[in-house]
Design an enzyme around this catalytic site. Structure first.
Site: not given
Ligand code: NAD
Ligand code: DAU
Length: 340
Positions: A125-127, A153, A155, A157, A208, A217
Site C-alpha cells: 500500500t501507499d500508506e 496498519y 507499520a 504492511k 460520518p 486520497r
Molecule cells: P479486505 O479486508 O477486503 O480482505 C482481506 C482478506 O484477507 C479477507 O478475505 C480476509 O478473510 C483475508 N484474511 C485476513 N486475515 C487472514 C489470514 N490470517 N489468513 C488468510 N486470510 C486472511 O482487504 P482488501 O481491501 O481487499 O486489501 C487486499 C490487500 O491489498 C491488502 O494486503 C491491503 O493491504 C492491500 N491494499 C488495499 C488497498 C485498498 O484500497 N483496499 C489499497 C492498497 C493495498
Molecule cells: O491508501 C491505501 C489504503 O486505503 C489501503 O492500504 C487500506 O487498506 C484501505 O483501507 C485504505 O485506507 P484509508 O484509511 O485511506 O481508507 P478508508 O476508507 O478507511 O478512509 C478513506 C478516507 O476517508 C480517510 O481519509 C478517512 C476517511 N473516512 C473514513 C471512514 C471509514 C471518513 O471520513 N469517515 C469514515 O467513516
C-alpha cells in the site's frame, strides 16, 4: 501455471480472481483465505463455477496448513492479498495486524522458499510512505520515498515489505511488491469510506466524515489495480517495488458529495465527526515506473468507476444486507457442506 491467491475472498482479491479467470483461462487458481469478518465466500460465487478454481479455508500464519497447501498444490506464483486492512481497526486492536500482516507474510515466504515458488508477489500500500502535506500538490510518492508509517496498519504492511525485500536479497526468493493507492469498486466491505457512504446514504442514515473532510486520497478503480498486479507478478523485475495509482486525487468531502449526488440524496446527511488519530493528510502516487517498464495505465475514469460502483451496490442489496446483518458467516457452512 498454478497460482495461489491469499485473501481472495476479500475486496481486491475477489476482483483479482475474476480478472485472472477471464484473462488467463489456462491457469489454475487456488484461493486461500481464513474468512475473517472481511472475507466473504459469496463474493466468489461466480468463480466457484470454474473448473480451474478452488477455495481452501486457512490462515496464512498457520505454518502447518500453509506447508500442506504448498505441498499439495505446488504453486508457481503466490500472490498475497491476505491482511488486516482497516486503519481504524488497527487503532483499536493492533495485535491481529502484527500477526497476519507480518508473521503471515513471513510464513508464506518461508513456504515459498521451501517449495521453490517462482514468484512471490506482495500486495502492499501507499500508506507505507506516510503522508504528504496538503499545501504542496507537486509532491508525490515514488518508489524511492522513505518508509514513514503512521498507523499500526501501515507499520505492519511496511514491515512485511521490508521482510519481503530481505528474503530477495538474503535468500534469492523471487519477490515483487506493488504499492497501490486507495481502491474502490464492487465487493468492498462497507467499513471503508466509499461503500460506507453508499450503504448509509441509501438508507438515509448520517454519514460520518472525519475532521472537516479535507484529507486527500488518490482513488483507483479496483480492476485497474488488478491489471497492474497481474503484469508485475508475471513480467515485473524480481526484487523490485512498483507504485500503482490513478492520478486521481480527491478530498474526502468531494468523494462524499459525488456519491450523494449520484444517489440523489441531500448533503444534510453529512455529519462531521472527531478525526481519526494520526490521520494521514494526503496520499498521491507517482506511477511512472510501472507505466514505463510494463506499459500499465489506469483505464477507468473516476466518474465512470464511481457510477459503476454505486450501481453495483444498489443492484447487490443482498450481498450488502447479509454483511450488515452478519449472516455471511453462515454462508460458508451452507455453501461448503460436503464439498471440501
Ligand atoms: P479486505 O479486508 O477486503 O480482505 C482481506 C482478506 O484477507 C479477507 O478475505 C480476509 O478473510 C483475508 N484474511 C485476513 N486475515 C487472514 C489470514 N490470517 N489468513 C488468510 N486470510 C486472511 O482487504 P482488501 O481491501 O481487499 O486489501 C487486499 C490487500 O491489498 C491488502 O494486503 C491491503 O493491504 C492491500 N491494499 C488495499 C488497498 C485498498 O484500497 N483496499 C489499497 C492498497 C493495498
Ligand atoms: O491508501 C491505501 C489504503 O486505503 C489501503 O492500504 C487500506 O487498506 C484501505 O483501507 C485504505 O485506507 P484509508 O484509511 O485511506 O481508507 P478508508 O476508507 O478507511 O478512509 C478513506 C478516507 O476517508 C480517510 O481519509 C478517512 C476517511 N473516512 C473514513 C471512514 C471509514 C471518513 O471520513 N469517515 C469514515 O467513516
Amino acid at each position: 501455471m498454478t497460482i495461489i491467491v491469499t485473501g481472495g475472498a476479500g475486496f481486491i482479491g475477489s476482483n483479482f480472481i475474476y480478472y485472472e479467470l477471464k484473462n488467463h483461462p489456462q491457469d489454475r487458481i487456488i484461493c486461500y483465505d481464513a474468512l475473517t469478518y472481511a472475507g466473504n465466500l459469496s463474493s466468489l460465487k461466480g468463480a466457484l463455477e470454474y473448473k480451474n478454481f478452488s477455495f481452501v479455508r486457512g490462515d496464512i500464519a498457520d505454518e502447518k496448513a500453509v506447508d500442506e497447501l504448498f505441498e499439495r498444490e505446488k504453486p508457481d506464483i503466490v500472490v498475497n492479498f491476505a491482511a488486516e486492512t482497516h486503519v481504524d481497526r488497527s487503532i483499536l486492536n493492533p495485535a491481529s495486524f502484527t500477526k497476519t500482516n507480518i508473521i503471515g507474510t513471513q510464513t508464506l515466504m518461508d513456504a515459498s522458499r521451501e517449495f521453490g515458488v517462482k514468484r512471490f508477489h506482495q500486495v502492499s500500500t501507499d500508506e507505507v510512505y506516510g503522508e504528504l502535506p496538503l499545501d504542496k500538490p507537486e509532491l508525490m510518492f515514488t518508489e524511492e520515498t522513505p518508509i514513514h508509517t503512521s498507523s499500526p496498519y501501515s507499520a505492519s504492511k511496511a514491515s512485511a515489505d521490508l521482510l519481503a525485500l530481505s528474503y530477495y536479497r538474503t535468500f534469492g526468493l523471487p519477490v515483487s511488491i506493488t504499492r497501490c493507492s486507495n481502491n474502490y469498486g464492487s465487493y468492498q466491505f462497507p467499513e471503508k469510506l466509499i461503500p460506507l457512504v453508499i450503504s448509509r446514504a441509501a438508507e438515509d442514515k448520517p454519514i460520518p466524515v472525519y475532521g472537516r473532510g479535507e484529507n486527500v486520497r488518490d482513488w483507483l478503480y479496483v480492476m485497474d489495480h488488478c491489471a497492474a498486479i497481474d503484469l508485475v507478478m508475471r513480467l515485473g523485475r524480481e526484487g523490485e517495488v512498483y507504485n500503482v495509482g490513478g492520478h486521481n486525487e480527491k478530498t474526502n468531502i468531494e468523494v462524499v458529495r459525488t456519491i450523494l449526488k449520484k444517489l440523489g440524496k441531500p448533503e444534510s446527511l453529512i455529519s462531521f465527526v472527531k478525526d481519526r488519530p494520526g490521520h494521514d493528510k494526503r496520499y498521491a502516487i507517482d506511477a511512472f515506473k510501472i507505466e514505463k517498464e510494463l506499459g500499465w495505465k489506469p483505464q477507468t475514469r473516476f466518474d465512470d468507476g464511481i457510477g459503476l460502483t454505486v450501481d453495483w451496490y444498489l443492484e447487490n442489496g443482498k450481498w450488502l444486507g447479509d454483511i450488515l446483518a452478519g449472516d455471511y458467516r453462515n454462508y460458508y457452512d451452507k455453501m461448503y457442506a460436503g464439498r471440501m
